[in-house]
Scaffold this active site. Sequence first.
Site, short mmCIF file in Angstrom:
data_model
loop_
_atom_site.label_atom_id
_atom_site.label_comp_id
_atom_site.label_asym_id
_atom_site.label_seq_id
_atom_site.Cartn_x
_atom_site.Cartn_y
_atom_site.Cartn_z
N ASP A 1 7.09 45.89 -22.07
CA ASP A 1 5.98 45.31 -22.84
C ASP A 1 6.36 43.93 -23.35
OD1 ASP A 1 3.51 46.49 -23.23
OD2 ASP A 1 4.23 47.88 -24.75
N GLU B 1 -6.66 52.16 -23.00
CA GLU B 1 -6.30 53.00 -24.15
C GLU B 1 -7.52 53.27 -25.03
OE1 GLU B 1 -2.80 51.69 -26.25
OE2 GLU B 1 -3.11 53.15 -27.87
O1 KIV Z 1 3.77 50.58 -26.35
C1 KIV Z 1 3.25 51.58 -25.84
O2 KIV Z 1 3.69 52.72 -26.04
C2 KIV Z 1 2.08 51.39 -25.00
C3 KIV Z 1 1.41 52.62 -24.48
C4 KIV Z 1 0.57 53.19 -25.55
C5 KIV Z 1 0.62 52.34 -23.26
O3 KIV Z 1 1.67 50.29 -24.77
#
Ligand code: KIV
Length: 264
Positions: A82, A180
Amino acid sequence: MKWTARRIQHLKGKQPFATVTVTDAVSARLADEAGIPLLLVGDSLGMTVLGLDSTVEVTMEHMLHHTRACARGTQHALLVADLPFLSYQISEEEALRNAGRFLQEAGADAVKLEGGEQRAPLIRRMVENGIPVLGHIGLTPQSVKTLGYRVQGKDEGAAEQLHKDAEALQAAGCFGLVIEACPANLAREITLNLDIPVIGIGAGSECDAQILVFHDLLGLSPEPRPKFVKVYAELGETVRSALQEYANEVAERQYPASEHLYDS
Ligand code: KIV
């Protein structure tokens, strides 16, 4: 065989598949051994392992550190990292450099970033420069301070916008996208409308794939948990009672026992 973004993309329309977040070498190794094809180093680790209040506080340093650990535990899965809050919003140059660091320095195979059609030019540039991108629309936790943690796409206008977002991300070159917290029928329509896999979380059963947070599905996160979470093992309970038993046995000199001693 190692999973690539292209192989994940080809899962579209075949068997539904599970994906999961990971935070360290242990969780990554266990998920990889379970045969899960895509592991996300989600910025939710800010809450699940760092004790922060939201993903807004998660930094590049946190994410690089945890991604490196996850990479050490991953053999076969595609490892997606991420991009944290403000690492991709300030300028395309900064975003490209930050995304590249995950591939170059931390062992990730791809990055994920939040946002709809406004992110399309940036995503196109990343993909053109060799960085596979997973999109994330619907409830976007990095916008909690403006949008809150609310189900998205409930009225006609918002649903229309989510369709446009999904199409724009596909056209920009995303190999898949996370959707989401949106109504199941909307997620189903978006899934049917796209050629790339749609990974749902709180978006019903008709997406191509599902994602859950490791600590939620294993009962390691505090309650209350979101409605869509299914707890597959109560590991929090198991760990707590094991630690209590250990503490009691030490207090009563039952541990260590004779079989735990070295001979003189
Ligand atoms: O950071 C995370 O856990 C996410 C998921 C909810 C897809 O982005």
